[in-house]
Design an enzyme around this catalytic site. Structure first.
Site, PDB file in Angstrom:
ATOM      1  N   LYS A  20       0.839  -1.205   0.000  1.00  0.00           N
ATOM      2  CA  LYS A  20       0.000   0.000   0.000  1.00  0.00           C
ATOM      3  C   LYS A  20       0.880   1.264   0.000  1.00  0.00           C
ATOM      4  CE  LYS A  20      -3.326   2.876   0.459  1.00  0.00           C
ATOM      5  NZ  LYS A  20      -4.675   3.049   0.830  1.00  0.00           N
TER       6      LYS A  20
ATOM      7  N   LYS B  63       0.079  11.515   5.668  1.00  0.00           N
ATOM      8  CA  LYS B  63       0.376  10.427   6.615  1.00  0.00           C
ATOM      9  C   LYS B  63       1.036   9.258   5.875  1.00  0.00           C
ATOM     10  CE  LYS B  63      -2.635   7.472   6.992  1.00  0.00           C
ATOM     11  NZ  LYS B  63      -3.444   6.278   7.033  1.00  0.00           N
TER      12      LYS B  63
HETATM   13  P1  NA7 Z   1     -11.602   9.093   8.144  1.00  0.00           P
HETATM   14  O1  NA7 Z   1     -12.867   9.379   7.406  1.00  0.00           O
HETATM   15  O2  NA7 Z   1     -10.751  10.210   8.623  1.00  0.00           O
HETATM   16  O3  NA7 Z   1     -12.031   8.168   9.394  1.00  0.00           O
HETATM   17  C1  NA7 Z   1     -11.110   7.812  10.375  1.00  0.00           C
HETATM   18  C2  NA7 Z   1     -11.750   6.840  11.340  1.00  0.00           C
HETATM   19  O4  NA7 Z   1     -10.762   6.496  12.336  1.00  0.00           O
HETATM   20  C3  NA7 Z   1     -12.937   7.434  12.101  1.00  0.00           C
HETATM   21  O5  NA7 Z   1     -13.877   6.411  12.346  1.00  0.00           O
HETATM   22  C4  NA7 Z   1     -12.268   7.900  13.394  1.00  0.00           C
HETATM   23  O6  NA7 Z   1     -13.166   7.989  14.472  1.00  0.00           O
HETATM   24  C5  NA7 Z   1     -11.301   6.774  13.620  1.00  0.00           C
HETATM   25  N1  NA7 Z   1     -10.224   7.118  14.552  1.00  0.00           N
HETATM   26  C6  NA7 Z   1      -9.296   8.107  14.407  1.00  0.00           C
HETATM   27  N2  NA7 Z   1      -8.444   8.105  15.475  1.00  0.00           N
HETATM   28  C7  NA7 Z   1      -8.875   7.119  16.290  1.00  0.00           C
HETATM   29  C8  NA7 Z   1      -8.415   6.630  17.536  1.00  0.00           C
HETATM   30  N3  NA7 Z   1      -7.350   7.150  18.165  1.00  0.00           N
HETATM   31  N4  NA7 Z   1      -9.082   5.593  18.089  1.00  0.00           N
HETATM   32  C9  NA7 Z   1     -10.153   5.049  17.469  1.00  0.00           C
HETATM   33  N5  NA7 Z   1     -10.650   5.475  16.293  1.00  0.00           N
HETATM   34  C10 NA7 Z   1     -10.010   6.495  15.707  1.00  0.00           C
HETATM   35  O7  NA7 Z   1     -10.638   8.145   7.306  1.00  0.00           O
HETATM   36  P2  NA7 Z   1     -11.003   7.144   6.115  1.00  0.00           P
HETATM   37  O8  NA7 Z   1     -12.203   6.329   6.465  1.00  0.00           O
HETATM   38  O9  NA7 Z   1     -10.980   7.881   4.822  1.00  0.00           O
HETATM   39  O10 NA7 Z   1      -9.692   6.223   6.104  1.00  0.00           O
HETATM   40  C11 NA7 Z   1      -9.479   5.215   7.078  1.00  0.00           C
HETATM   41  C12 NA7 Z   1      -8.168   4.501   6.795  1.00  0.00           C
HETATM   42  O11 NA7 Z   1      -8.188   3.902   5.479  1.00  0.00           O
HETATM   43  C13 NA7 Z   1      -6.952   5.405   6.792  1.00  0.00           C
HETATM   44  O12 NA7 Z   1      -5.852   4.706   7.327  1.00  0.00           O
HETATM   45  C14 NA7 Z   1      -6.742   5.723   5.309  1.00  0.00           C
HETATM   46  O13 NA7 Z   1      -5.403   6.109   5.047  1.00  0.00           O
HETATM   47  C15 NA7 Z   1      -7.187   4.462   4.621  1.00  0.00           C
HETATM   48  P3  NA7 Z   1     -13.931   9.393  14.817  1.00  0.00           P
HETATM   49  O14 NA7 Z   1     -15.207   9.354  14.021  1.00  0.00           O
HETATM   50  O15 NA7 Z   1     -12.992  10.513  14.397  1.00  0.00           O
HETATM   51  O16 NA7 Z   1     -14.126   9.334  16.274  1.00  0.00           O
END
Ligand code: NA7
Length: 293
Positions: A166, A234
């Site tokens: 990836k 990132k």
């Molecule tokens: P998004 O739309 O920015 O969603 C990120 C998700 O990750 C969202 O559900 C967040 O929850 C969650 N999140 C972020 N930090 C945490 C922590 N510390 N603990 C638990 N959950 C967290 O990203 P995408 O869906 O576009 O992408 C997801 C991945 O796929 C990413 O690695 C991309 O590079 C590829 P929130 O709603 O903010 O509480």
């Protein structure tokens, strides 16, 4: 299958929805409450979501987020039972993936890294492309789940190789797009119409999927996030860190990283990564515009 889906962001939510549609028994969890999936049960913590399931599928932002979902308070680890499989579709560090996998394996649990390529549209349409690392038997067991969310999956090798692939993929997307953005900027400054240039690109060997996908947005100057700049940034940093760990030099990507750094300073981190073009334009004193802008 009984599946826990953790992380309902831009990608995760439609992926979980497609699992429900395919008839799987899905329990979802999201850090910030309020996000749900129709037909899925909502849990209050990763541990609660994972309890009694066969597969725990994660799709959260970054390495730290995966670590906290797995091993933080009320994390998945509390509910791990022999025979379960943990799958990670987030894009995170390959070396951290190996550590996470080792820790869950100690509990008799299999670990598969399965990041994906494809936009929000592919997540919604169930046409994602997965690149997968892990034991063959564990991957085979997930076949129906991959089919519900994607059109194809590629086995890249053992644990961590999905993440490694990836990073290699996003490295190329970032560099190809920056090449296109630089070409548009120079051509515009030299007086070439960008729509004209695009036709030339598409008729020649310079054409690419990245340009095909991005050009309509760029020429309309629509920088709303399809893939946010902060997430591509990132991934660039992850690729540079992985390269450093194995003593590989990536001079092109290092330069592009600086552009992302400056774009972030300019407040563009939540726009699409296509907005890195605006920096080149600022330095050149031009604006690239198609007829539709
Ligand atoms: P998004 O739309 O920015 O969603 C990120 C998700 O990750 C969202 O559900 C967040 O929850 C969650 N999140 C972020 N930090 C945490 C922590 N510390 N603990 C638990 N959950 C967290 O990203 P995408 O869906 O576009 O992408 C997801 C991945 O796929 C990413 O690695 C991309 O590079 C590829 P929130 O709603 O903010 O509480």
């Amino acid at each position: 299958m009984r599946v826990a889906f953790l992380g309902l962001g831009i990608m995760g939510r439609p992926m979980a929805a497609n699992l429900v549609k395919a008839g799987h028994e899905v329990t979802v969890w999201n850090r910030t409450p309020g996000k749900e999936v129709e037909g899925g049960r909502s849990a209050a913590s990763p541990a609660e979501a994972a309890r009694g399931t066969e597969v725990v599928w994660m799709c959260v932002s970054d390495t730290k987020a995966v670590e906290s979902v797995l091993f933080g308070p009320q994390g998945v680890e509390e509910s791990l039972a022999e025979g379960m499989t943990v799958v990670d579709s987030s894009t995170i560090s390959p070396s951290a993936t190996l550590k996470f996998a080792e820790r869950v394996r100690a509990r008799g649990v299999r670990y598969v890294d399965a990041p994906m390529t494809g936009s929000k549209i592919a997540a919604e349409g169930g046409t994602l492309i997965f690149m997968v690392g892990g034991e063959e038997a564990a991957i085979e067991n997930l076949r129906l789940l991959f089919a519900a969310m994607g059109k194809v999956f590629f086995c890249m090798g053992d644990t961590g190789k999905g993440q490694a692939a990836k990073l290699a993929m996003n490295l190329q997307i970032a560099l190809i797009y920056e090449g296109f953005a630089e070409a548009l900027t120079l051509a515009t400054k030299l007086g070439v119409d960008p729509e004209n240039l695009l036709q030339l690109i598409n008729a020649s060997m310079v054409r690419s999927g990245v340009v095909e996908y991005k050009a309509p947005f760029v020429l309309k100057r629509d920088f709303s996030p399809n893939f946010p700049l902060r997430l591509m940034h990132k991934d660039i940093r992850l690729a540079l860190a992985a390269a450093k760990e194995v003593r590989v030099k990536l001079p092109g990507l290092e330069t592009v990283e600086e552009i992302y750094e400056m774009a972030t300073e300019d407040g563009h981190e939540n726009l699409d990564y296509a907005a890195t073009l605006t920096l080149l334009e600022k330095w050149a004193g031009v604006e690239v515009k198609g007829a539709s802008a």
